[in-house]
Design an enzyme around this catalytic site. Structure first.
Site, mmCIF file in Angstrom:
data_model
loop_
_atom_site.group_PDB
_atom_site.id
_atom_site.type_symbol
_atom_site.label_atom_id
_atom_site.label_comp_id
_atom_site.label_asym_id
_atom_site.label_seq_id
_atom_site.Cartn_x
_atom_site.Cartn_y
_atom_site.Cartn_z
ATOM 1 N N ASP A 1 4.825 1.225 -13.922
ATOM 2 C CA ASP A 1 4.877 0.383 -12.584
ATOM 3 C C ASP A 1 4.991 1.312 -11.516
ATOM 4 O OD1 ASP A 1 4.702 -1.537 -10.860
ATOM 5 O OD2 ASP A 1 6.114 -2.960 -11.798
ATOM 6 N N TRP A 2 4.440 0.923 -10.206
ATOM 7 C CA TRP A 2 4.143 2.065 -9.269
ATOM 8 C C TRP A 2 5.510 2.435 -8.690
ATOM 9 C CZ3 TRP A 2 0.270 1.358 -11.617
ATOM 10 C CH2 TRP A 2 -0.974 1.533 -11.149
#
Length: 858
Positions: A265-266
């Protein structure tokens, strides 16, 4: 397999030959090139490309070069891989309205159809949109569970049940990848709430972890073979998911045979060595991540072996090969064979009405039921609620896209009703604490300007929200951008005091009709850069305007800063607007008068982005503002009141027994109003069934703890979430799992079982065609050993959607998966089939079980 050994995708693909799949699951490319041959070609191409790379190039491929892309390597014929949010539409590289997207209904609406085939068709459309926008990998679907109704991202997940979640998710993944576009199933695993999601340590015992939270991922990996998985921010049992070797390397890759890319995930990846050894392949976004140059340094320092890097690079190159980004090898899907020509608006409308759940439909005055409304029998309809004019069609956060147009409930009904039916609108009660983005009556454009006033780019705007994340329009950079002007015209509908709102971190100057109404520097609150960008403070001003008088509007914004760190371009500011309004008491009185004078009152109640969005959990389940009071007051003066609930997840409905009809629309996508008119007026029946239980009150819900204590959140309820837990409660929910009404009646005629399937015959006993979701539940054997693990009273084992004409009988054959009879035994670290005679129940919902039988598990 050791870490240093290359992963051979041919071995995994060989387990799933095309001839073993049912005909409906086969696509033309499977028949033209056998899976084994294609996999062998991919393996050979990957090894050739890998052999030509040096260490520094390899590590670059494991790190985003910007917000959404991986770098190209022309020397090996590798093009840049482009990723994009989101689950209900394809945003593309830029989070802006410059390139509009089809906006499908939200994931809870899709799951409410209980139709994996429809999810697959939605995937085909999203792949078509991705190809149009130059996107190779879609960052979806979200298959975390509805553990608690307070989960802020509840609307973006499918269901409280792992089997239903896995089935809808598998259909979605198949559809997208049959279109030649990759998926990344997320968020692996335990991202079931938003509070402290970056750091929370979710403590989940092995049995619920396997039987509930991992189960949808496992089914999707086995049935749909996704090309990617996204690991979550959170920790599970002491290890952050980007470093969780046990779950990623041992379970996901080892037990399940997943051969795709594992992307963070970012900003979730935190440690170079632990992330690589934990099984992470790609750290996003770039250009600064824990991979790239830090990973090369770790290899040269002897902290990790280059062979470990090679394994991750192989998987990235395999993804490139599958998506057609690696020269010299055919993509996983031949471009000539991908589904094309899909009408996005038509499909959005179909999914919406198929997902609408009719919760209640009683008779009015002893006559016919409240729905459907007969247009020939009414002369006037009062349409009430702020959500009727400004429908909330999608959830907040990374699920947001910009559709080209939105059909509101008010517009949809006005278009569909014959001329003799008068439609009167009243707002009634305002649910929002922030003004809606300027849209109705506005024509807007965004102009990107250099310091000398030179125009760098100009883009159309869907509404007053100007957003760019991960990239600016062509010709615009951080270095040359000085200001952005949102300009255009506005034609008021009403005379009086109009309220405008400006929001953004920086200098804002608003001009309305040639007069400067606001000019100030707006400082952000707090230090969180994401909050500064996504939720800046709102300032309001008023302007006296005349109905029908065309005026010019301009909002100039000089940003305080551009970007979210190095390499991540970002910009946000907005213009909000509301028409002249009465005071809150007078607004409700006006709505009550309109309802009293009409034959039918349709009240649209809604949640807002302030109470239901990514980034935070909900504090309660109440409708915001005075909407509950509004419904009660309207119902008191009009016995034919229909309430439409526009929310992505459960809300309390304290007035539900006071009205004859309650229809749940979820977040219904861009064709919301058209689909709503189809259902309210009887052109189509509402096809949805609840994918999650709706409590009458928050206090009744089995799980309400989503806030960590000292950094930990204990899943102390074990396997008892959703309907599994409600069955142990003395309090009944407002509406049970699987519930939903149509416009016809169904009789369940017969149930026959075999050791691995159930056949159910049902008859349409009504006077119009209909669709039924036949649900199969299993109940534990009565002679289960005293020391056996406690199981729910019953659990979903299968389902099927059937259609029939009036008086017609149809039969559904529903497989009983082996896993339905098994429990996870931590002592032996494996699945154990629990033997005995199980009760099989064919049901309309978990609380409305029509037929029973038995099946013996040996």
């Amino acid at each position: 397999m050791t870490d240093a050994q290359p992963h051979d995708p041919a071995r995994d693909d060989a387990r799933h030959p095309a001839r073993d799949r049912p005909e409906s699951d086969r696509t033309p490319e499977n028949d033209q090139i056998p899976d084994n041959d294609r996999a062998a070609a991919h393996t050979a191409a990957v090894e050739r490309a890998l052999a030509a790379l040096d260490l520094d190039t390899k590590v670059r491929l494991l790190s985003g070069q910007d917000m959404w892309t991986l770098p190209a390597v022309p020397g090996i014929g590798l093009r840049s891989l482009v990723m994009s949010d989101g689950p209900i539409g394809v945003r593309g590289r830029q989070w802006s309205a410059e390139d509009p997207s089809i906006a499908l209904p939200g994931p809870t609406a899709l799951a409410a159809t209980w139709d994996p085939g429809l999810a697959r068709r939605a995937g085909h459309l999203l792949a078509q949109e991705a190809r149009r926008k130059g996107v190779h990998v879609l960052l979806a679907p979200t298959v975390n569970l509805h553990r608690s109704p307070l989960g802020g991202r509840h609307f973006e997940c499918y269901s409280e049940d792992p089997l239903l979640t896995g089935a809808i998710g598998a259909g979605y993944v198949r559809g997208v990848q049959e279109g030649g576009v990759g998926t990344t199933v997320k968020h692996f695993v335990g991202n079931d709430a938003e509070t402290d999601r970056l750091t929370v340590d979710n403590r989940i015992a092995p049995r619920p972890l396997r039987e509930l939270y991992l189960a949808p991922f496992e089914r999707i990996v086995e049935e749909a073979r996704p090309w990617g998985i996204m690991t979550a921010y959170n920790q599970v049992n002491g290890s952050t998911m980007t470093e969780h070797r046990s779950l990623v390397h041992d379970v996901l890759r080892g037990e399940w045979g997943f051969d795709g890319v594992n992307v963070s995930d970012w900003t979730a990846a935190r440690d170079t060595v632990r992330a690589l050894r934990g099984g992470l392949d790609v750290a996003m976004p770039g250009p600064r991540t824990v991979f790239g140059a830090p990973l090369a340094e770790a290899v040269r320092a002897g902290q990790v072996a280059e062979a470990e890097v090679d394994d991750a690079v192989r998987r990235v190159l395999l993804l490139a090969a599958r998506t057609g980004c690696l020269d010299g090898v055919p993509a996983a899907v031949d471009p000539a064979d991908v589904p094309r020509g899909i009408d996005g608006r038509a499909l959005a409308r179909e999914v919406a009405r198929r997902g609408f759940v009719l919760l209640r439909n009683e008779s009015v005055g002893g006559a016919r039921r409240a729905l459907p409304i007969d247009p020939a029998a009414v002369r006037s309809i009062a349409v009430i609620g702020a959500g009727a004019r400004e429908a909330r069609v999608l959830g907040g956060g990374s699920a947001t896209v910009y559709p080209e147009s939105v059909v509101s409930p008010l517009e949809g009904l006005r278009t569909a009703l014959p001329d003799h039916v008068e439609v009167v609108y009243a707002a009634g009660a305002e649910p929002r604490t922030r003004l809606p983005h300027a849209r109705e009556g506005f024509t807007l454009r965004a102009r990107y300007l250099a310091a000398d006033g030179r125009l760098l780019a100009e883009t159309p705007q869907f509404d007053g929200q100007v957003r760019a994340t991960g990239g600016f329009p062509a010709g615009v950079t951080r270095q040359n951008l000085a200001a952005v002007e949102l300009t255009g015209s506005f034609t008021p509908r009403l005379t009086g005091g109009h309220t405008f709102a400006v929001a953004g971190s920086g200098e804002l100057r608003l001009t309305v009709g040639g007069s400067v109404r606001f000019d100030d520097h707006c400082a952000p609150e707090g230090n969180d850069p994401f909050e500064m960008l996504m939720h800046p403070v709102e300032r309001r001003v008023t302007a006296e305007l005349t109905a029908g008088e065309h005026i010019e509007v301009a909002l100039r914004f000089v940003p305080l800063r551009l970007g979210l760190g190095e390499g991540i371009d970002a910009l946000y500011f907005s213009l909000g607007h509301s028409e002249p309004q009465l005071d809150p008491d007078a607004e409700i009185e006006e709505a009550v008068r309109a309802a009293a004078a009409a034959d039918v009152a349709v009240v649209v109640v809604a949640t807002t982005e302030e109470v239901e969005s990514e980034g935070f959990d909900r504090g309660d389940l109440r409708l915001p503002g005075r909407q509950d009071e509004l419904v009660t007051r309207v119902a008191a003066v009009n016995p034919h009141t229909v309430v439409v609930v526009n929310s992505g997840s459960p809300v309390e409905l304290p007035w539900r027994a006071e009205v004859p009809a309650v229809l749940l629309s979820w977040f219904p996508g861009q064709e919301a109003g058209a689909a709503l008119a189809d259902v309210l007026l009887g052109a189509h029946e509402p096809g949805g069934r609840l994918p999650t239980t709706w409590p009458a009150r928050l206090d009744d819900a089995p799980v309400t703890t989503v806030t960590p204590s000292r950094g930990r959140l204990d899943y102390s309820e074990g396997v008892f979430i959703g309907y599994r837990a409600w069955q142990r409660s003395a309090v009944a929910p407002a509406y049970p799992f699987g519930h939903g009404l149509g416009y016809t009646d169904w009789e369940y005629e017969s149930l026959d079982t075999t050791p691995d399937s159930v056949r159910v015959r049902v008859r349409n006993a009504g006077d119009r065609p209909g669709r039924e979701v036949v649900q199969i539940y299993l109940a534990s054997p009565a002679d289960t050993a005293p020391d056996a693990p406690e199981r729910p009273a019953r659990w979903l084992a299968g389902f099927a959607v059937v259609e029939a004409a009036p008086g017609e009988s149809v039969e559904a054959e529903i497989p009983l998966p082996d896993r339905a009879f098994a429990v996870w035994e931590e002592k032996d670290r494996g699945w154990r089939r629990v033997e005995g005679v199980y009760t099989v129940e064919a049901a309309h919902s978990v609380a409305d079980r029509r037929l029973t039988g038995e099946v013996t598990a040996g």
